[in-house]
Design a protein around this motif. Structure first.
Motif, short mmCIF file in Angstrom:
data_model
loop_
_atom_site.label_atom_id
_atom_site.label_comp_id
_atom_site.label_asym_id
_atom_site.label_seq_id
_atom_site.Cartn_x
_atom_site.Cartn_y
_atom_site.Cartn_z
N SER A 189 2.95 -4.45 3.26
CA SER A 189 3.99 -3.44 3.41
C SER A 189 3.35 -2.07 3.14
CB SER A 189 5.09 -3.76 2.40
OG SER A 189 6.03 -2.75 2.36
N VAL A 190 3.31 -1.22 4.15
CA VAL A 190 2.70 0.10 3.98
C VAL A 190 3.81 1.11 3.74
CG1 VAL A 190 1.27 1.90 5.01
CG2 VAL A 190 0.74 -0.51 5.46
N VAL A 191 3.82 1.69 2.55
CA VAL A 191 4.81 2.72 2.22
C VAL A 191 4.08 4.05 2.37
CG1 VAL A 191 6.37 3.64 0.47
CG2 VAL A 191 5.95 1.16 0.60
N GLU A 192 4.30 4.71 3.50
CA GLU A 192 3.55 5.93 3.80
C GLU A 192 4.44 7.15 3.60
OE1 GLU A 192 0.82 6.67 7.51
OE2 GLU A 192 2.71 7.73 7.80
N VAL A 193 3.93 8.11 2.86
CA VAL A 193 4.68 9.34 2.63
C VAL A 193 4.19 10.37 3.65
CG1 VAL A 193 5.25 11.15 0.97
CG2 VAL A 193 4.88 8.81 0.17
N PRO A 194 5.11 10.85 4.52
CA PRO A 194 4.67 11.77 5.58
C PRO A 194 4.34 13.16 5.03
CG PRO A 194 7.02 11.26 5.80
CD PRO A 194 6.53 10.50 4.60
N ALA A 195 3.34 13.77 5.64
CA ALA A 195 2.93 15.11 5.23
C ALA A 195 4.06 16.12 5.44
CB ALA A 195 1.69 15.54 6.01
N SER A 196 4.96 15.83 6.37
CA SER A 196 6.07 16.76 6.61
C SER A 196 7.03 16.79 5.42
CB SER A 196 6.83 16.35 7.87
OG SER A 196 7.29 15.03 7.72
N GLN A 197 7.03 15.73 4.60
CA GLN A 197 7.93 15.72 3.43
C GLN A 197 7.19 16.07 2.13
OE1 GLN A 197 10.51 12.23 3.29
NE2 GLN A 197 10.45 12.13 5.51
N VAL A 198 5.98 15.56 2.02
CA VAL A 198 5.15 15.88 0.85
C VAL A 198 3.77 16.26 1.37
CG1 VAL A 198 4.10 14.99 -1.27
CG2 VAL A 198 6.42 14.28 -0.66
N SER A 199 3.40 17.51 1.22
CA SER A 199 2.09 17.95 1.72
C SER A 199 0.98 17.38 0.84
CB SER A 199 2.02 19.48 1.71
OG SER A 199 2.06 19.92 0.36
N LEU B 61 0.88 -1.18 0.00
CA LEU B 61 0.00 0.00 0.00
C LEU B 61 0.91 1.22 0.00
CD1 LEU B 61 -2.71 1.52 0.32
CD2 LEU B 61 -2.43 1.27 2.80
N PHE B 62 0.80 2.02 -1.06
CA PHE B 62 1.60 3.25 -1.19
C PHE B 62 0.63 4.40 -0.94
CE2 PHE B 62 3.55 6.31 -4.48
CZ PHE B 62 4.43 6.84 -3.55
N THR B 63 0.83 5.15 0.13
CA THR B 63 -0.21 6.09 0.54
C THR B 63 0.35 7.36 1.18
OG1 THR B 63 -2.18 6.35 1.95
CG2 THR B 63 -0.47 4.89 2.78
N HIS B 64 -0.41 8.41 1.06
CA HIS B 64 -0.10 9.62 1.80
C HIS B 64 -0.57 9.45 3.24
CE1 HIS B 64 -0.21 13.88 3.05
NE2 HIS B 64 0.79 14.00 2.19
N GLU B 65 0.16 10.08 4.14
CA GLU B 65 -0.18 9.98 5.57
C GLU B 65 -1.61 10.42 5.86
OE1 GLU B 65 2.44 12.47 7.86
OE2 GLU B 65 1.39 12.05 9.76
N GLN B 66 -2.10 11.40 5.08
CA GLN B 66 -3.42 11.96 5.37
C GLN B 66 -4.52 11.46 4.43
OE1 GLN B 66 -1.58 15.79 5.06
NE2 GLN B 66 -2.16 16.35 7.16
N ALA B 67 -4.33 10.29 3.86
CA ALA B 67 -5.32 9.78 2.90
C ALA B 67 -6.61 9.33 3.57
CB ALA B 67 -4.72 8.63 2.09
N PHE B 68 -6.48 8.74 4.78
CA PHE B 68 -7.64 8.08 5.40
C PHE B 68 -8.02 8.76 6.71
CE2 PHE B 68 -5.02 4.99 3.09
CZ PHE B 68 -5.90 4.71 2.06
N GLN B 69 -9.31 8.65 7.03
CA GLN B 69 -9.81 9.27 8.25
C GLN B 69 -9.18 8.59 9.48
OE1 GLN B 69 -11.46 11.97 7.94
NE2 GLN B 69 -12.03 12.29 10.07
#
Ligand code: SUG
Length: 444
Positions: free
Chosen positions: A278-288, A253-261
């Motif tokens: 495997s959850v590949v999460e992109v943090p909002a601090s790096q990519v808004s 799962l490739f996802t933005h940190e703020q994708a889900f409630q």
């Protein structure tokens, strides 16, 4: 199991009419001159790239546009051209909806549950009603006709009617499947915008109704379904579909940190059901969220190559955003599950909010089921060459907003589609003066 990506062939009326509320690219490019020929060729180039990586590719032809069947149901009558002229004179804004080439975004065409996930062991398909946007709400009829032709064998495939329009459904754009590998039973994740209609008083509509997702999981006979709320923040920031902020493939799962409630709940559910997830999460601090939405980082195709490696097919816009590029450089190709990134130019579609992932509908099938798919809708290099030549000959080079009112353009669009269906060997029949794919014709 083999995954086929069915891309929407971008139609000759591709234009920027600003029809999609909540889709920032559509709104900000409204009124701009479009390039239908270049758009369609960009789409073909993307399909060629996927084929060159060893992946199977299918196509869904553009719909009949202007959609006179829809206009007739709105009370306009006469010949095809008369229907259009009357509709344009009476209500130009309404008429623009009938011209949209939006069926190109086939991630919204249907929801697909592959055979390993379903109780009866068949692949189930439900065309999306796309009820939340006027210009897309007419697509399901022609989509349903196409799907019935492409997936005819009831031993392998079940094509359902769309969910009632009261419950908005946007198809696979709000659907993800996680599994150990394509052939294993998957957990089907249905992402919805909480409740129906307007999203918590926000400016933008939530386009996927939870009840629509539940109906599809029921109809498809999917025991392992998860219903997950999209985050309010994501919708407010312009993520009108979940596939703008997350994408899944096999166990990744490739996802933005703020994708889900409620991401903690989702991740823990996934870990419980798929131990090697495997959850590949992109943090909002790096990519808004704003960077994610403007670059379409997550609207990429995450695919498994024949050697088992996973690669991302991203839009060029992701490469051009420095924060996104920094994240990609640091996280792709190292020890993580995603081995490589390919950047492609689908700018014409991107200006309407449609990235690489919007342009394709994923269908995972066994060899047997693949043999039962109507091969006229499968692509190879020779057919891609022939399609490119046809597009060069028949698609308008540019479309300015004023041209949408011209009878010559309407005729050119119908003729171009007819030439395309002829090239693919797909018969047509007339319904209400509109040519639709004819399921009674057999493959050449
Ligand atoms: O529905 N754009 C499409 C983009 C769809 C993208 N699909 C996925 N994310 N899967 C939409 O908003 C713009 C049409 C216009 O403005 O003319 C449009 O329909």
């Amino acid at each position: 199991m083999i995954e086929i990506n069915f891309d929407g062939l971008i139609g000759p009326t591709h234009n920027y009419a600003g029809l999609s509320l909540g889709n920032l690219a559509s709104a900000s490019n409204a009124g701009r001159t479009s390039r239908p020929r270049a758009a369609a060729l960009q789409g073909i180039a993307k399909m060629r790239l996927l084929m060159s990586l060893g992946l199977r590719q299918g196509i869904l032809p553009p719909h009949h546009r202007p959609d006179t069947q829809w206009l007739r149901r709105l009370g306009f009558s006469g010949s095809e051209a008369e229907v259009c002229a009357a509709a344009h004179a009476a209500d130009p804004a309404l008429f623009r909806n009938a011209l949209s080439a939006s069926a190109m975004w086939t991630a919204n065409a249907a929801t697909i549950s592959p055979a390993p996930d379903t109780a009866d062991g068949r692949l189930h398909l439900t065309p999306a009603n796309l009820a939340s946007m006027t210009h897309r709400s007419m697509e399901w009829r022609q989509t349903a006709q196409q799907l019935a032709v492409i997936f005819p064998d009831r031993r392998h495939f079940a094509v359902h009617p769309p969910v009632p329009a009261r419950f908005g459904d946007e198809g696979a754009a709000n659907f993800m499947r996680l599994c150990t590998q394509h052939a294993a039973r998957g957990v089907e994740i249905f992402v919805y915008g909480e409740g129906a209609g307007e999203f918590g008083g926000g400016a933008f509509p939530a386009r996927q109704d939870r009840r629509a997702s539940e109906a599809i999981a029921r109809a498809h006979g999917v025991p392992d379904a998860l219903f997950v709320a999209q985050s309010r923040q994501a919708i407010a920031a312009g993520a009108f579909h979940n596939d703008v902020v997350a994408v899944a493939n096999e166990n990744v799962l490739f996802t933005h940190e703020q994708a889900f409630q409620d991401r903690d709940w989702l991740y823990s559910e996934l870990r419980r059901r798929i131990p090697d997830v495997s959850v590949v999460e992109v943090p909002a601090s790096q990519v808004s969220l704003e960077d994610a939405i403007s670059s379409y980082l997550f609207n990429s195709q995450l695919v498994t190559l024949r050697d088992g490696r996973m690669v991302l097919i991203l839009p060029k816009e992701a490469e051009e955003n420095p924060r996104v590029k920094t994240w990609l450089d640091a996280n792709i190709g190292g020890n993580g599950p995603i081995h490589a990134a390919h950047f492609i130019d689908v700018r014409e579609s991107m200006r309407n909010g449609g990235g690489p992932a919007c342009l394709r509908l994923r269908v995972a099938v066994t060899e047997d089921a693949l043999a039962a798919i109507d091969s006229r809708f499968l692509l190879d290099d020779a057919k891609a060459d022939a399609l490119a030549r046809l597009i060069e000959d028949h698609w308008p080079e540019t479309l300015e907003p004023a041209m949408l009112a011209e009878p010559d353009l309407w005729q050119q669009s119908w003729d171009a589609r007819a030439a395309l269906l002829d090239l693919l060997g797909i018969g047509r029949k007339e319904i209400d003066g509109q040519s639709v794919v004819d399921e009674t014709t057999v493959p050449a």
